[in-house]
Write an enzyme that holds these catalytic residues in place. Structure first.
Site, PDB file in Angstrom:
ATOM      1  N   HIS A 154       0.850  -1.191   0.000  1.00 26.78           N
ATOM      2  CA  HIS A 154       0.000   0.000   0.000  1.00 26.78           C
ATOM      3  C   HIS A 154       0.886   1.242   0.000  1.00 26.78           C
ATOM      4  O   HIS A 154       2.114   1.139   0.085  1.00 26.78           O
ATOM      5  CB  HIS A 154      -0.970  -0.012   1.186  1.00 26.78           C
ATOM      6  CG  HIS A 154      -0.311   0.061   2.529  1.00 26.78           C
ATOM      7  ND1 HIS A 154       0.410  -0.982   3.062  1.00 26.78           N
ATOM      8  CD2 HIS A 154      -0.257   1.065   3.457  1.00 26.78           C
ATOM      9  CE1 HIS A 154       0.868  -0.637   4.255  1.00 26.78           C
ATOM     10  NE2 HIS A 154       0.487   0.600   4.509  1.00 26.78           N
TER      11      HIS A 154
ATOM     12  N   HIS B 127       1.278   3.868   2.049  1.00 24.23           N
ATOM     13  CA  HIS B 127       1.789   4.580   3.223  1.00 24.23           C
ATOM     14  C   HIS B 127       3.313   4.622   3.177  1.00 24.23           C
ATOM     15  O   HIS B 127       3.969   3.653   2.788  1.00 24.23           O
ATOM     16  CB  HIS B 127       1.294   3.918   4.508  1.00 24.23           C
ATOM     17  CG  HIS B 127      -0.112   4.283   4.851  1.00 24.23           C
ATOM     18  ND1 HIS B 127      -0.912   3.526   5.676  1.00 24.23           N
ATOM     19  CD2 HIS B 127      -0.878   5.349   4.472  1.00 24.23           C
ATOM     20  CE1 HIS B 127      -2.094   4.103   5.800  1.00 24.23           C
ATOM     21  NE2 HIS B 127      -2.101   5.206   5.078  1.00 24.23           N
TER      22      HIS B 127
ATOM     23  N   ASP C  46       5.874   4.394   5.143  1.00 21.92           N
ATOM     24  CA  ASP C  46       6.807   3.438   5.745  1.00 21.92           C
ATOM     25  C   ASP C  46       6.950   2.167   4.916  1.00 21.92           C
ATOM     26  O   ASP C  46       7.866   1.374   5.142  1.00 21.92           O
ATOM     27  CB  ASP C  46       6.419   3.107   7.196  1.00 21.92           C
ATOM     28  CG  ASP C  46       5.011   2.575   7.359  1.00 21.92           C
ATOM     29  OD1 ASP C  46       4.152   2.885   6.509  1.00 21.92           O
ATOM     30  OD2 ASP C  46       4.752   1.852   8.341  1.00 21.92           O
ATOM     31  N   HIS C  47       6.078   1.987   3.922  1.00 23.51           N
ATOM     32  CA  HIS C  47       6.142   0.800   3.068  1.00 23.51           C
ATOM     33  C   HIS C  47       6.653   1.094   1.659  1.00 23.51           C
ATOM     34  O   HIS C  47       6.978   0.164   0.923  1.00 23.51           O
ATOM     35  CB  HIS C  47       4.757   0.150   2.971  1.00 23.51           C
ATOM     36  CG  HIS C  47       4.282  -0.422   4.260  1.00 23.51           C
ATOM     37  ND1 HIS C  47       4.268  -1.774   4.519  1.00 23.51           N
ATOM     38  CD2 HIS C  47       3.819   0.186   5.383  1.00 23.51           C
ATOM     39  CE1 HIS C  47       3.814  -1.981   5.750  1.00 23.51           C
ATOM     40  NE2 HIS C  47       3.534  -0.805   6.289  1.00 23.51           N
TER      41      HIS C  47
ATOM     42  N   HIS D 130      -7.120  -2.487   5.375  1.00 20.23           N
ATOM     43  CA  HIS D 130      -6.388  -1.381   5.996  1.00 20.23           C
ATOM     44  C   HIS D 130      -7.189  -0.097   5.790  1.00 20.23           C
ATOM     45  O   HIS D 130      -8.319  -0.135   5.298  1.00 20.23           O
ATOM     46  CB  HIS D 130      -4.984  -1.302   5.382  1.00 20.23           C
ATOM     47  CG  HIS D 130      -4.027  -0.427   6.118  1.00 20.23           C
ATOM     48  ND1 HIS D 130      -3.983  -0.352   7.491  1.00 20.23           N
ATOM     49  CD2 HIS D 130      -3.059   0.429   5.666  1.00 20.23           C
ATOM     50  CE1 HIS D 130      -3.043   0.497   7.853  1.00 20.23           C
ATOM     51  NE2 HIS D 130      -2.471   0.993   6.772  1.00 20.23           N
TER      52      HIS D 130
ATOM     53  N   ASP E 136      -0.066  -4.174   6.089  1.00 22.78           N
ATOM     54  CA  ASP E 136      -0.898  -3.669   7.187  1.00 22.78           C
ATOM     55  C   ASP E 136      -2.336  -4.135   7.001  1.00 22.78           C
ATOM     56  O   ASP E 136      -2.916  -3.966   5.918  1.00 22.78           O
ATOM     57  CB  ASP E 136      -0.870  -2.139   7.216  1.00 22.78           C
ATOM     58  CG  ASP E 136       0.503  -1.582   7.552  1.00 22.78           C
ATOM     59  OD1 ASP E 136       1.430  -2.385   7.757  1.00 22.78           O
ATOM     60  OD2 ASP E 136       0.638  -0.342   7.612  1.00 22.78           O
TER      61      ASP E 136
END
Length: 291
Positions: free
Chosen positions: A61, A63, A65-66, A133, A201
């Site tokens: 996804h 976000h 941090d990914h 998520h 997530d």
């Protein structure tokens, strides 16, 4: 044999012990990177894991941090004069995110990038599944194809050592040997392929449970220890992940995406193993081998 390298097992922001999410899956020369948090290129290079050997990248996804490490990985591939096609799977916005970033940073990859929905070759498949998520998200199921093998133990008992006979049996042919007809179905066994699933997530949800049934390794979101509000933020706590593993009858559960608020994760493992005994909580740069 499949090896899984846990490059980053943290969440949100890096901590002293845990970098941001990234997992390298290796199978006989095929290298697959799942998620690409900030700093992934450094981890790959510093540990001689072959950044240019990566053939496929799957992003769960959008976000940060990914995905914030993806531009750096691709840029480094270009600087290392990559020529081979890079295959990328991910959410709908990923392609625009990458090419807009390329445009503004004046970067032109020296190699072809191909966006795909799934991957298939003669040995392995990569499929996506729906996760739950707060934004569009997907997990990844990596599956080895089942293989047909000769039952060597049976051949040895019957003192059959002629390699030509073995080859014909493996080709599915009936063979005459010492006055006896040997049928392939009597001497062939199917070796089930290994399966690895990664959720990214997610809250615990039925689409995940159905998609990961019976896998050899489930890498599942375990952001929080026991906060009941985990689902409010689109995440799972440790007990959630363990219950998914139990209901899906997986072989091994790896807890990951650990919030930086936790320095000591001893209790995480205790909680998980009360529900699902075959649980592990990998440190960064640890790896496991599935056979």
């Amino acid at each position: 044999m499949i090896q899984i390298f846990f490059l980053g097992t943290g969440a949100g922001s890096p901590s002293k012990k845990r970098k941001l999410p990234a997992f390298l899956v290796r199978r006989e020369g095929l290298n697959i990177l799942l998620d690409c948090g900030e700093g992934t290129q450094y981890t790959l290079m510093n540990n001689k894991l072959g950044i240019n050997s990566i053939k496929i990248i799957g992003i769960t996804h959008m976000h940060g941090d990914h995905v914030f490490g993806l531009l750096g990985v691709i840029a480094s591939m270009g600087l290392l004069d990559r020529k081979e096609t890079l295959y990328i799977l991910g959410p709908r916005d990923l392609k625009d995110f990458l090419y807009t970033s390329f445009e503004y940073s004046k970067f032109n990859p020296s190699f072809k990038i191909e966006f795909i929905d799934n991957y298939n070759d003669q040995n392995i498949t990569i499929a996506t599944f729906k996760t739950c998520h707060t934004v569009e998200s997907q997990g990844y199921l990596i599956s080895e194809r089942d293989r047909v093998k000769i039952d060597e133990e049976k051949l040895e008992k019957e003192k059959i050592k002629d390699w030509r006979v073995m080859r014909k049996l493996k080709e599915g042919k009936t063979v005459e040997y010492n006055g006896k007809f040997l049928k392939p179905e009597d001497y062939l066994v199917i070796k089930r392929g290994l399966k690895v699933a990664y959720t990214g997530d997610t809250i615990p949800c039925q689409s995940v449970i159905e998609s990961v049934k019976g896998v050899d390794l489930l890498i599942h979101d375990s952001t929080f220890l026991n906060e009941p509000s985990a689902c409010t933020y689109g995440h799972s706590n440790v007990a959630d992940a363990a219950k998914v593993a139990l209901e899906a009858s997986v072989k091994l559960l790896a807890l990951t995406h650990i919030s930086p608020r936790y320095e000591d994760v001893t209790e995480h493992l205790k909680v998980a193993r009360r529900i699902f005994p075959k649980s592990i909580l990998p440190d960064d740069l640890s790896y496991i081998t599935l056979k």
